[in-house]
Every structure is written in structure tokens, then in C-alpha cells.
Design an enzyme around this catalytic site. Structure first.
Site, short mmCIF file in Angstrom:
data_model
loop_
_atom_site.label_atom_id
_atom_site.label_comp_id
_atom_site.label_asym_id
_atom_site.label_seq_id
_atom_site.Cartn_x
_atom_site.Cartn_y
_atom_site.Cartn_z
N ASP A 146 9.25 74.96 70.35
CA ASP A 146 8.15 73.58 71.34
C ASP A 146 8.92 73.81 72.74
O ASP A 146 9.62 73.86 72.91
CB ASP A 146 8.57 72.01 70.75
CG ASP A 146 7.57 71.42 70.39
OD1 ASP A 146 6.26 71.22 71.41
OD2 ASP A 146 7.24 70.41 69.69
N ASP A 195 -1.69 69.02 68.46
CA ASP A 195 -0.79 67.52 68.54
C ASP A 195 -2.52 66.66 67.51
O ASP A 195 -1.55 66.25 66.91
CB ASP A 195 -0.01 67.20 68.94
CG ASP A 195 0.88 67.48 69.34
OD1 ASP A 195 1.20 68.36 68.79
OD2 ASP A 195 2.19 66.85 70.21
#
Ligand code: GLA
Length: 719
Positions: free
Chosen positions: A470, A539
Site C-alpha cells: 500500500d 477503496d
């Protein structure tokens, strides 16, 4: 020969396209044609301009300004925005890059320190231009994959002179189109709303997209398409440009006084300056160009095949991928070993293959306020350590995956207390946090070595099968451990540093599946995809938002590259309620997984999930590697639809989603694509038989939407 040089003309031929340019006056590469295959181009630009001006055309006048150039530079007689801009040691900006030599090689040379496409089946033309006074040269590299209809372009600038120069601008590609009667399509968006398409006609002046954030970004993508005004999904001309780069970029088109359109793409020249000392070389990243005369759909399918054959590589290229469950939206930071194991047990029961432990397993990370950089097990949450959890997951018959965010450092971390100077910062200025974190200075070798060591340790300790890499913030307060005259190298050096650590870590674990992520899809680009075969798309896991995001992402990327999960309702990003079957159908347009607490679902939904998982396993190869057709555009209507067709056209999977249901709708027909018109197909759900021609011309009879967000999936097999 795919690349030829005859009568002063270079002709780059692929199966369906030609790209042709001449050497005007034996000095300057001048663009002649890019489009469907032609045998040759006889009418040269110089001849045409001579007729136009009715006098002998001279390259020594202000004449380059009206020519379509393959390598326009600032500082000569072309006064439009160029591709290369240098400042010499005496502060002057003039430049005259003139043809010196060329060579044609099999394959494709690697780019030192940067990821790029594999060169199997390719051929490369290198043209060397030289500025006589400074002795600085520029190599123009053209690689074609004849069977894939892809052309790569980049440049390499070399200082063979005795003085230092500064590169102010070095774009990867510049193509001049003779006329500007075209539309420009780009992608822009935001966190949780990535890659919304925007299409508009070209107008005089400069237009395009760029980012200065140090990452390819949520806000835009290193990708653009020029299209004829009437181009659709299935007809008309489309010229795609995609940059293989993960940092700040610019993609623009300039329409000049003669109505010519200059498209260029590369590292963003804003906040960029590279010190080119004598004897050194600067390489730009690759840009991949695809032409289609059958619309956007064919352009996308060419990019998808290219990505499968030349971008993704290693164990997982062209392979099936595990169905995963990720604990992020199920638990956020609130978990312990028992909670994770009980979620994993439930996942195993419904046929999931891989359990992914997301953020919060290390340091003292109970919120996002601390511990990035301290990649040590949190024994509060995992009292027996990461290995014990991993072993227990493996014993259940699941694979084990782990989340890391290697590029970051929390001010509240042991790493920051030991090395407060390792982050990007300017002494005396506030260190601006975003999500309570700072960015590590990847231009520093000791920082990169630290990251490689601690992340390698964690992956070995956790015996992991999968990694989610990430990156949750962009750079601010730009300042790196570089000399003052090299501070503007920071953005590019950060990305080179990133590629270095990613190459070292992924190379050490060839059998681990890596998925990149940047607060969702904040760094979804071809550069990262060379190193990690899938990227978390967004997301936003809401099914309708995902119809939009996945459909526009598919302009460039195939489903095998897009991370897509089924999450809980009400959705955590939009609050929307959508049926489980719809969430699953939409997630099947990507690398499929779940991101919810399965234990909270009623038994009938768990039973449905078991069935869904069997279907995903069965269909995955076609969904990933079949030919992809967009059928309904969710940005323009109340519907989304796409389909994947096996390469022999004997099997296809169609997905259709209605957003809002309207009363009194009559049954609708959905026209399919890519089937064999001469074959008959059975709908495996209903047993009904339809002709391929019938399905493509008349359409498939859809069910009526009796509910909001209803999806229908149709599986067709040729008889
Ligand atoms: C980012 C990712 C999410 C999740 C969180 C964890 O936002 O995109 O999927 O991993 O970080 O902090």
C-alpha cells in the site's frame, strides 16, 4: 521485415498498422503517417510543403515550425511545445538535434532502473540525433511488436561533451497529427472515485492531464486517447497513449496555428530538472501506443493482450489467481488472533483460497496514528506472533497474505525516533503529515536497504503467499537528501528508488503474489504492473460505483489486473444497498475477493457465496484472459454491461447491471459482441439456444429489473 528504411523513409509495420516517418533533408525525422497498414507512403512532407509555399523549402529558415516532427526540441526553429529542453553549462537553451545514424535490433533493450515491457517478438529502431556544439545526443527508440499492434517509444539523452547540462524536459513520446478534428479522452477522479472518463473535442492551444503529486495518482492517469469525433466502442479511429511510469507525468495535446495536433507524454517537466554531467545518460520511461480503426473496444483489447504478454510476468502472468478474503472492512484495526482465525475458518468453509491480514498487525497500530516503519509483530493482537497465525491459517488449508506500507513512516514510531532525518522534509519547515504519516526518502540508499531488509524479514517470518503493498499519501514539502542543484531530481529519483525496492523484494519472492495499492487506485499504472500483476482498483467497493470504475479502468487494463471485492451492505463508502449477486457479478470483472465479516451473513447468503466461488473458479480464465467488450456505459446510462469471450469464441460470460429500477419496464434486448455469427450458443442457465448473429444483431432478452441494482450474468456455450 517489420521495420524498414527505404528512400529516406522509416516504415514500422505491425499486423494491422503502419507508422511512417522520413528523414527530411537527411537531418530531421518528420512524421508522415500513423494508421491502418499501407504498403508505403510516397508523398513526403517536404515535397508537399514545397508545393504549398511555391518556393524551395529550406530547413534553415523558421521552417521546422510547420513540420510534423518526431523529436521536436525547444531552442531551435520549431517554436511549439517540444519534447526536449536543455540548459547548457553557459546558461543558453539553444539545441539542434540532427540525424547521425540508426540501427535496427531484434528484441527490446531494457531501461536501466525502470520497468518496461518484455521484448519477445519485438524489433527496435534506434535513431541517434546529435547537437554538434554541445556534443549531446538523443537516441529515439521505437519498438514494435508486429503481432500485437503495439509501438513503444522513449528517448535516451547522452552527454558526450565536456560540460554539464541540465535537462528541463524529456518526454517519452511526441506525435504530430496533421489535423486537429479529433476528440481527446482522458481519465480523472479522486479517492474512491478513480478514473472517470472525460471526452472533448480538441481546441487551439494546450490541453491534457498531468500530476505533480509524485505518483500517477487518484486524480488522473498516465493514459490518453485521441479519437475521431464519431468513434464509438466498435467503430472509428482511436490512438491510445499509455505511459509506463508511476510518478508525476504530463499527457497533453497542443493544437498549433496550422491546426496540427501535437500529442506528447512523459515525466512531468514541472518540478523536474536533471543534472547531466559529462559521460552520463538519462532514460525516459516507455510510452505504449496503440492504434485501432475499430473503436475504443479494439484499442482496449490490444492493450489487454499486450499487458498479458509483455507487462505482467512471472508466476502469475496468465495464471489463475486465488479467491481472497481481506479483513480490512471486516475488522479495521480491531482484531486479535482468535477473531482472525474464526473469520478464516468461515472463509475456508465457503471455498475461499487466501486469507489476507490487512493494516494493524505490527508495532502498536490500533489506529492509523502510529507505527509505520516498525514492521515487528504486535504481540498484543498476535500473542504467538505472525508465524503462528500464518501456520494456523495454512493448517486450515488457506494461503496467507499480508498488508505492508513500506514507503511510509509514522512520526510516532521507533523508526522515526531513531532516524528523524529519513523522511522527505526540509530542515526548519513543518513536516506536513497526511493520514498522520510522512514519506520515506527513497532517494537514499540506506533507507531503501532498510526497507528491503525489514520487509523481507516480515515476509519470511509470516511465510506469506501474497502481499498487498500500500501507499497512502502523496509527497508534500519537497526536500530530499540531494545537493541543491539536484533537488528537482527528487520526484524521479523517488520513483527509481521505489522500482529498486520493489524489484529487489518481488525478485526475492517469485512465488508470492503481489498486489499494489495506493489508498485504493492512487497509483494504478503500467510501471507498477510490470512488477506486481494486480492493483487494488479503488477503496470504493460499492457495486454501482465499481461498475463505473471498472468499466473505465478497462479502457487500458484487463480484468486480471484490477483488484475487486465483494463488501458488506450498507456499503462503507456510499451507504448504498445492493444485492449480494450484484456485488459478486461486478467483482468478477477483477481479481475476485471478499472484504466483509462473513460470520455476520445469514446461512442462505453463505450458501450463495459457496456457489459464487465455484462459479468464479470455473469462469476465471475467460473473465481474465478472454476478449473484453464493453456493452453499456454506466457513465452515460442507468445500465452497465460488459462481456468476456474465449479466444476461440466458443464460450462467453456477459454481465449486465441496472442501476435504478423503473416500474412498467418492458423486457429489453442487449446486443452482444465478439461472438461467432455462424455458431449457435446455449444459455447455460435457461437451456435456450440463440444464434451468434442473432445475439449480436437482435440482442439477448434481458430480465426486467424488479429491484434497484439488479445484475444478470449470462453464460453462453457454443453448440
Ligand atoms: C488503504 C487501502 C485500504 C486499506 C487501508 C489500511 O486505504 O486502500 O484497502 O488497506 O489503507 O490502512
Amino acid at each position: 521485415m517489420p521495420i524498414t528504411f527505404e528512400s529516406g523513409c522509416f516504415h514500422l509495420k505491425t499486423a494491422h498498422t503502419s507508422y511512417v516517418f522520413e528523414l527530411a533533408g537527411g537531418k530531421y525525422p518528420v512524421h508522415l503517417y500513423w494508421g491502418p497498414s499501407v504498403r508505403a507512403v510516397h508523398d513526403t512532407m517536404i515535397r508537399r510543403l514545397t508545393r504549398f509555399t511555391e518556393e524551395t523549402f529550406s530547413l534553415h529558415e523558421q521552417s521546422l515550425d510547420s513540420l510534423p516532427l518526431e523529436c521536436p526540441v525547444f531552442g531551435g526553429s520549431d517554436l511549439r511545445p517540444g519534447m526536449i529542453h536543455l540548459i547548457h553549462s553557459d546558461g543558453t537553451h539553444a539545441l539542434d538535434l540532427v540525424y547521425e545514424s540508426h540501427e535496427i535490433l531484434p528484441g527490446k533493450p531494457d531501461i536501466p532502473g525502470m520497468p518496461s515491457a518484455l521484448g519477445d517478438g519485438a524489433e527496435t529502431l534506434i535513431i541517434t540525433l546529435r547537437d554538434r556544439l554541445s556534443n549531446i545526443s538523443a537516441d529515439l527508440l521505437y519498438t514494435i511488436w508486429p503481432d500485437l499492434d503495439v509501438l513503444a517509444r522513449r528517448i535516451r539523452i547522452r552527454n558526450d561533451g565536456g560540460n554539464t547540462a541540465f535537462i528541463e524536459q524529456a518526454m517519452s513520446v511526441s506525435v504530430d497529427f496533421e489535423a486537429c478534428d479529433l476528440d481527446l479522452l482522458t481519465l480523472s477522479g479522486a479517492w474512491a472515485r478513480e478514473r472517470e472518463p472525460s471526452r472533448r473535442p480538441l481546441y487551439p492551444g494546450i490541453q491534457g492531464v498531468s500530476t505533480e503529486r509524485g505518483a500517477s495518482s487518484h486524480q488522473t492517469s498516465p493514459f490518453m486517447v485521441l479519437l475521431s469525433h464519431d468513434t464509438t466502442e466498435s467503430s472509428g479511429n482511436a490512438y491510445g497513449f499509455a505511459l509506463c511510469y508511476s510518478g508525476s507525468f504530463s499527457a497533453s495535446v497542443n493544437v498549433d496555428q496550422f491546426g496540427m495536433a501535437r500529442a506528447s507524454m512523459g515525466i512531468n517537466p514541472f518540478n523536474f530538472r536533471w543534472k547531466l554531467t559529462p559521460g552520463t545518460v538519462f532514460d525516459t520511461p516507455d510510452a505504449y501506443l496503440v492504434f485501432s480503426d475499430h473503436g475504443l473496444g479494439e484499442m482496449s483489447r490490444r492493450y489487454h493482450t499486450f499487458i498479458h504478454r509483455c507487462i505482467t510476468r512471472g508466476t502469475f502472468a496468465l495464471a489463475s489467481r486465488p479467491l481472497l478474503i481481506n479483513n480490512w472492512e471486516a475488522t479495521y484495526f480491531d482484531f486479535n488472533e482468535e477473531k482472525l482465525l474464526s473469520l478464516a475458518r468461515c472463509a475456508k468453509e465457503v471455498g475461499i483460497d487466501l486469507f489476507v491480514l490487512d493494516d494493524g498487525w505490527f508495532g502498536k497500530r490500533n489506529t492509523d496514528h502510529c507505527s509505520l516503519g516498525d514492521w515487528v509483530d504486535d504481540l498484543g493482537k498476535l500473542p504467538h506472533g505472525l508465524r503462528h497465525l500464518s501456520d494456523s491459517i495454512h493448517e486450515l488449508g488457506l494461503k496467507f497474505g499480508l498488508w505492508v506500507e513500506p514507503e511510509m513512516i509514522s512520526p510516532d514510531s521507533d523508526l522515526y525516533r531513531a532516524h528523524p532525518d529519513w523522511c522527505i522534509h526540509v530542515e526548519g519547515r513543518e513536516r506536513l503529515e497526511s493520514r498522520f504519516q510522512l514519506v520515506l526518502d527513497l532517494t537514499r540508499k540506506e533507507v531503501r536497504d532498510y526497507i528491503v531488509t525489514v520487509i523481507t524479514d516480515a515476509l519470511i517470518r509470516g511465510n506469506v503467499d501474497y502481499v498487498k503493498w500500500d501507499m497512502n499519501r502523496n509527497i508534500s514539502m519537497w526536500g530530499a537528501a540531494l545537493p541543491p542543484d539536484q533537488q528537482q531530481e527528487m520526484g524521479h529519483r523517488y520513483i527509481l528508488g521505489l522500482y529498486d525496492i520493489m524489484t529487489r523484494i518481488t525478485g526475492r519472492f517469485p512465488h508470492v503474489l503481489f498486489e499494489s495499492c495506493a489508498g485504493g487506485g492512487g497509483r494504478f499504472d503500467l510501471g507498477i504492473l510490470c512488477l506486481m500483476p494486480q492493483t487494488w482498483c479503488s477503496d470504493d467497493t460499492d457495486a454501482w460505483m465499481r461498475c463505473r470504475i471498472e468499466s473505465s479502468t478497462s479502457l487500458l487494463f484487463p480484468p486480471s489486473a484490477m483488484g475487486a471485492h465483494v463488501s458488506a451492505v450498507p456499503n462503507h463508502q456510499t451507504g448504498r444497498l445492493t444485492p449480494l449477486a450484484t456485488r459478486a457479478a461486478v467483482a468478477m470483472c477483477g481479481t475476485f475477493g471478499y472484504e466483509l465479516d462473513l460470520q455476520k451473513l445469514p446461512p442462505e447468503e453463505l450458501e450463495s457465496i459457496r456457489e459464487i466461488n465455484k462459479r468464479v473458479h470455473e469462469w476465471q480464465r475467460i473473465l481474465f484472459y478472454g476478449d473484453f467488450y464493453r456493452l453499456k456505459n454506466p457513465y452515460e446510462s442507468n445500465e452497465a454491461a460488459w462481456m468476456s469471450v474465449r479466444s476461440d469464441r466458443r464460450e462467453a460470460i456477459v454481465t449486465h447491471v441496472y442501476a435504478q429500477a423503473f416500474p412498467q419496464q418492458k423486457p429489453r434486448l442487449l446486443r452482444l459482441a465478439g461472438l461467432d455469427p455462424d455458431l449457435d450458443y446455449t444459455d447455460t442457465e435457461t437451456g435456450k439456444v440463440y444464434g451468434g448473429d442473432e445475439l449480436m444483431q437482435r440482442g439477448y432478452p434481458l430480465s426486467v429489473a424488479w429491484n434497484d441494482y439488479m445484475a444478470q450474468q449470462i453464460h453462453l456455450i457454443a453448440i
